[in-house]
Design a protein around this motif. Structure first.
Motif, PDB file in Angstrom:
ATOM      1  N   ARG A 109       0.628  -1.497  -0.303  1.00 27.21           N
ATOM      2  CA  ARG A 109      -0.109  -0.031  -0.091  1.00 27.21           C
ATOM      3  C   ARG A 109       0.687   1.285   0.284  1.00 27.21           C
ATOM      4  O   ARG A 109       1.686   1.351   0.635  1.00 27.21           O
ATOM      5  CB  ARG A 109      -0.994   0.123   1.218  1.00 27.21           C
ATOM      6  CG  ARG A 109      -1.839   0.938   0.899  1.00 27.21           C
ATOM      7  CD  ARG A 109      -2.700   1.288   2.766  1.00 27.21           C
ATOM      8  NE  ARG A 109      -1.449   1.416   3.783  1.00 27.21           N
ATOM      9  CZ  ARG A 109      -1.568   2.895   4.691  1.00 27.21           C
ATOM     10  NH1 ARG A 109      -1.706   3.471   3.584  1.00 27.21           N
ATOM     11  NH2 ARG A 109      -0.570   2.784   4.815  1.00 27.21           N
ATOM     12  N   SER A 110       0.702   1.967  -1.534  1.00 23.42           N
ATOM     13  CA  SER A 110       1.580   3.625  -0.966  1.00 23.42           C
ATOM     14  C   SER A 110       1.055   4.018   0.216  1.00 23.42           C
ATOM     15  O   SER A 110       0.186   4.733   0.587  1.00 23.42           O
ATOM     16  CB  SER A 110       1.464   3.925  -2.184  1.00 23.42           C
ATOM     17  OG  SER A 110      -0.434   4.200  -2.868  1.00 23.42           O
ATOM     18  N   THR A 111       1.996   5.043   0.718  1.00 27.01           N
ATOM     19  CA  THR A 111       1.309   5.727   1.754  1.00 27.01           C
ATOM     20  C   THR A 111       1.928   7.241   0.892  1.00 27.01           C
ATOM     21  O   THR A 111       1.666   8.205   1.223  1.00 27.01           O
ATOM     22  CB  THR A 111       2.265   5.732   2.998  1.00 27.01           C
ATOM     23  OG1 THR A 111       4.025   5.755   1.762  1.00 27.01           O
ATOM     24  CG2 THR A 111       2.052   4.563   3.471  1.00 27.01           C
ATOM     25  N   GLU A 125       3.681   0.613   2.188  1.00 27.69           N
ATOM     26  CA  GLU A 125       4.206  -0.188   3.711  1.00 27.69           C
ATOM     27  C   GLU A 125       4.109  -1.841   3.159  1.00 27.69           C
ATOM     28  O   GLU A 125       3.351  -1.792   1.575  1.00 27.69           O
ATOM     29  CB  GLU A 125       3.066  -0.331   4.274  1.00 27.69           C
ATOM     30  CG  GLU A 125       3.099   1.738   5.528  1.00 27.69           C
ATOM     31  CD  GLU A 125       2.296   1.223   6.619  1.00 27.69           C
ATOM     32  OE1 GLU A 125       1.065   0.843   5.819  1.00 27.69           O
ATOM     33  OE2 GLU A 125       2.238   2.325   7.146  1.00 27.69           O
ATOM     34  N   LEU A 126       5.005  -2.734   2.801  1.00 28.64           N
ATOM     35  CA  LEU A 126       4.627  -3.784   2.366  1.00 28.64           C
ATOM     36  C   LEU A 126       5.176  -4.587   3.677  1.00 28.64           C
ATOM     37  O   LEU A 126       5.094  -5.159   4.421  1.00 28.64           O
ATOM     38  CB  LEU A 126       6.795  -4.517   1.919  1.00 28.64           C
ATOM     39  CG  LEU A 126       6.292  -5.596   0.735  1.00 28.64           C
ATOM     40  CD1 LEU A 126       5.115  -6.164   0.243  1.00 28.64           C
ATOM     41  CD2 LEU A 126       7.706  -5.567   0.598  1.00 28.64           C
ATOM     42  N   ARG A 133       6.179  -2.787   7.037  1.00 26.97           N
ATOM     43  CA  ARG A 133       7.897  -2.985   6.891  1.00 26.97           C
ATOM     44  C   ARG A 133       7.353  -1.536   5.583  1.00 26.97           C
ATOM     45  O   ARG A 133       7.016  -1.573   4.678  1.00 26.97           O
ATOM     46  CB  ARG A 133       9.252  -3.278   6.599  1.00 26.97           C
ATOM     47  CG  ARG A 133       8.911  -4.115   7.857  1.00 26.97           C
ATOM     48  CD  ARG A 133       9.750  -3.471   9.498  1.00 26.97           C
ATOM     49  NE  ARG A 133      10.253  -4.320  10.571  1.00 26.97           N
ATOM     50  CZ  ARG A 133       9.923  -4.597  11.023  1.00 26.97           C
ATOM     51  NH1 ARG A 133       8.294  -4.233  11.223  1.00 26.97           N
ATOM     52  NH2 ARG A 133      10.303  -5.410  12.336  1.00 26.97           N
ATOM     53  N   PRO A 134       8.179  -0.490   5.666  1.00 29.89           N
ATOM     54  CA  PRO A 134       8.674   0.791   5.089  1.00 29.89           C
ATOM     55  C   PRO A 134       9.749  -0.183   3.415  1.00 29.89           C
ATOM     56  O   PRO A 134      10.835  -0.771   4.118  1.00 29.89           O
ATOM     57  CB  PRO A 134       8.852   1.932   5.334  1.00 29.89           C
ATOM     58  CG  PRO A 134       9.663   1.313   6.857  1.00 29.89           C
ATOM     59  CD  PRO A 134       8.309   0.014   7.345  1.00 29.89           C
ATOM     60  N   VAL A 135       8.985   0.394   2.139  1.00 29.05           N
ATOM     61  CA  VAL A 135       9.999   0.164   1.272  1.00 29.05           C
ATOM     62  C   VAL A 135       9.890   1.404   0.286  1.00 29.05           C
ATOM     63  O   VAL A 135       8.444   1.869   0.035  1.00 29.05           O
ATOM     64  CB  VAL A 135       8.541  -1.441   0.940  1.00 29.05           C
ATOM     65  CG1 VAL A 135       7.830  -1.263  -0.078  1.00 29.05           C
ATOM     66  CG2 VAL A 135      10.244  -1.640  -0.389  1.00 29.05           C
TER      67      VAL A 135
END
Length: 185
Positions: A109-111, A125-126, A133-135
């Motif tokens: 999901r993009s932030t 967020e993956l 965790r952020p990606v």
């Protein structure tokens, strides 16, 4: 006839419109014996909301079925990758590494989205095995094509990279995720 360019709008993503692949590498003293793998995700879906005038209004979501992974290529190694090797690799990935029965979905999901169509960044967020965790995804739009990549460090999600030969052959901790799609509107 020249291909149309993507315009602002909502687009469906999935195997019918493109590919989603994982690329692995090897490490350790025995790395010459193993293979660099290209694994395709055959069941996945997503949505991209594109606003060419306002990147901050863009969003991307995706869900992947880790049980649908297929080994499409194995490069390097002392011997060629066999059909039996592919089966064993997928069994290990599904049952021991990603535990797909207990964790049947990987989500993104993009932030935040920034940049231009020719070079953009998606922060997101993956979620793998219930760990989020952020990606960072780096991408670009060229005509109708939406392409990009991200690097995932397995241990950040609590995944122990595969090893064999008493740890002398190891899958590299970093896995590259690549996508190439002609989204449908």
């Amino acid at each position: 006839m020249a291909p149309m360019a993507l315009t602002s709008g909502t687009y469906a993503l999935g195997p019918a419109s493109g590919t989603l692949r994982l690329r692995t590498g090897r490490s350790g003293l025995g790395r010459r014996a193993g293979h660099d793998l290209t694994i395709e995700v055959t069941r996945w879906s997503g949505e991209a909301v594109i606003d060419l005038d306002d990147p901050s209004a863009c969003t991307v979501t995706a869900e992947m079925d880790p049980a649908s992974f297929e080994v499409v290529e194995g490069g390097g190694g002392v011997m060629a990758l066999t059909a039996a090797d592919r089966i064993e690799i997928l069994k290990t990935v599904r049952e021991k590494i990603l535990k797909t029965r207990a964790h049947p979905v990987i989500r993104f999901r993009s932030t935040e989205v920034s940049g231009t169509p020719s070079a953009f960044t998606i922060e997101g967020e993956l979620t793998i095995m219930d760990v989020t965790r952020p990606v960072t995804v780096h991408g670009r739009i060229s005509g109708e094509r939406l392409t990009g990549e991200a690097t995932v460090v397995q241990t950040r999600w609590g995944i122990k990279p595969y090893s064999a030969l008493f740890g002398q052959l190891r899958l590299a901790d970093e896995v590259k995720i690549e996508f190439d799609s002609e989204p449908t509107g």
